[in-house]
Design an enzyme around this catalytic site. Sequence first.
Site, PDB file in Angstrom:
ATOM      1  N   SER A  51       0.813  -1.206   0.000  1.00 49.97           N
ATOM      2  CA  SER A  51       0.000   0.000   0.000  1.00 49.97           C
ATOM      3  C   SER A  51       0.854   1.267   0.000  1.00 49.97           C
ATOM      4  CB  SER A  51      -0.961  -0.072   1.183  1.00 49.97           C
ATOM      5  OG  SER A  51      -2.114   0.653   0.876  1.00 49.97           O
ATOM      6  N   HIS A 109      -7.712  -5.640   0.248  1.00 46.93           N
ATOM      7  CA  HIS A 109      -6.444  -4.917   0.412  1.00 46.93           C
ATOM      8  C   HIS A 109      -5.687  -5.489   1.611  1.00 46.93           C
ATOM      9  CE1 HIS A 109      -4.029  -1.302  -0.105  1.00 46.93           C
ATOM     10  NE2 HIS A 109      -4.155  -1.010   1.171  1.00 46.93           N
TER      11      HIS A 109
HETATM   12  C1  GCU Z   1      -5.339   4.788   1.980  1.00 47.05           C
HETATM   13  C2  GCU Z   1      -4.767   5.581   0.817  1.00 47.05           C
HETATM   14  C3  GCU Z   1      -3.983   4.693  -0.141  1.00 47.05           C
HETATM   15  C4  GCU Z   1      -2.974   3.864   0.615  1.00 47.05           C
HETATM   16  C5  GCU Z   1      -3.669   3.114   1.737  1.00 47.05           C
HETATM   17  C6  GCU Z   1      -2.739   2.323   2.646  1.00 47.05           C
HETATM   18  O1  GCU Z   1      -6.344   3.949   1.537  1.00 47.05           O
HETATM   19  O2  GCU Z   1      -5.820   6.225   0.177  1.00 47.05           O
HETATM   20  O3  GCU Z   1      -3.312   5.476  -1.110  1.00 47.05           O
HETATM   21  O4  GCU Z   1      -2.296   3.003  -0.252  1.00 47.05           O
HETATM   22  O5  GCU Z   1      -4.327   4.038   2.578  1.00 47.05           O
HETATM   23  O6  GCU Z   1      -1.583   2.669   2.778  1.00 47.05           O
HETATM   24  O7  GCU Z   1      -3.229   1.374   3.259  1.00 47.05           O
END
Ligand code: GCU
Length: 422
Positions: free
Chosen positions: A256, A397
């Site tokens: 992420s 995710h």
């Molecule tokens: C949020 C953000 C993302 C990121 C994510 C994370 O959702 O919008 O860009 O990748 O956090 O780091 O879990």
Amino acid sequence: MLTAALLQIAMEQTSAGPDGFNYDESKVPAYTLPDALTCVDGSKVATPTQWQSKRRAELLKLFTEQVYGRTPSAAVTVKEELVETAPALNGLATRKQLRLVFERNGVTRHIDVLMYFPVKATGRVPAFLGLNFHGNHTVSADPAIRLPDTWVEPKPAAGLTNNRATDKMRGFEASLWQVEKVIARGYGVVTAYRGDIFPDHPDGLAESVIPLFQNELAPGDWNAMGAWAWALSRIYDHLERGRDVDTHRLALIGHSRLGKAALWAGAQDERFGIVISNNSGEGGAALARRCFGETTKRVNTSFPHWFCGNFKQYNDKEASMPVDAHELLALIAPRPLYVASAAEDLWADPKGEFLSAKIASEVYALFGKKGVEVAEQPSVNTPVGVDVGYHIRTGIHDVTAYDWEQYLDFADRHFGKPNLKK
Ligand code: GCU
């Protein structure tokens, strides 16, 4: 076991994405991507030498000036304080904890590094290096891991109402790291906490590593992403000085936001032998011009401290960016690169991550490497590609055991299977 409170946190972190954003493929705007193989002066790149001597530098400059910001190159004094070396994980591993202390201009900062190495290793081990979200103590339930003494994100649902780490979060991220599995396959694990480097909030700058160099940021200067990437290179320096890790076989991994940072570190620092982006999404592997899921404006608004000031000029103006994510991935070439998506992680735009890996593969082809050559995004749980790997797995995710199995197989293929004592 996850308590209800921790489960609640896990769910907050893994939801598909907020309303009001585009999750409909038919609404992706028509877009034209900048060509990775065409130089700013219009000339075409036809050889690896032209790429390395001209185009690579051009792209690096554009990403530096327009997206992630300039990282100072000045030297910093580093002290390496070994905290302990001890048997761990039921005798499967050696745990090493170390504090890197940086000093410059009267400013001192530290990064605590947690390492596990397989006891069956023969000589220096190949390893995975990545930053963690909530502290080294969340990577494994191992009770000997030191708690961070820097800022941590409050988690009221888990009873964490101030900014200090507690025992409550021990092992909270263990499933994202799969330490036992990685060790059993003969690799080391090296990790550090993002908050030691840049506390992840809009006012994090003051406590970050940036004041080692400067207190004010110009629009083209680094920010949290740049600081996280800088720290990954400093940890690499440490490993290179030491005897535990075979730094020619070091895979950089990030999930992420920390996947965005891993890509930026891997793009700048060619010593990283493999780079792995797990669900990195917007500002990482996903093509910004698709405006699917998270947008440039949204990431710059929610996280104003991640990218450089100049990046904000592309809010709602993705088409005017001089670069896009496929060119960030191409900066890893010819080194092996793996991009992974999750089917329910629409916020990170799985298709945009796939397309960017596929298009970056044109640069790998220049080197005679085989990237992602399939025409369409593969079905779930069907890894593709050779020197650029890609998969989309079922689920949300996250980093899962399935993801790690692909990364370990990929590392075995490119680094060779680690030798282990019988
Ligand atoms: C949020 C953000 C993302 C990121 C994510 C994370 O959702 O919008 O860009 O990748 O956090 O780091 O879990």
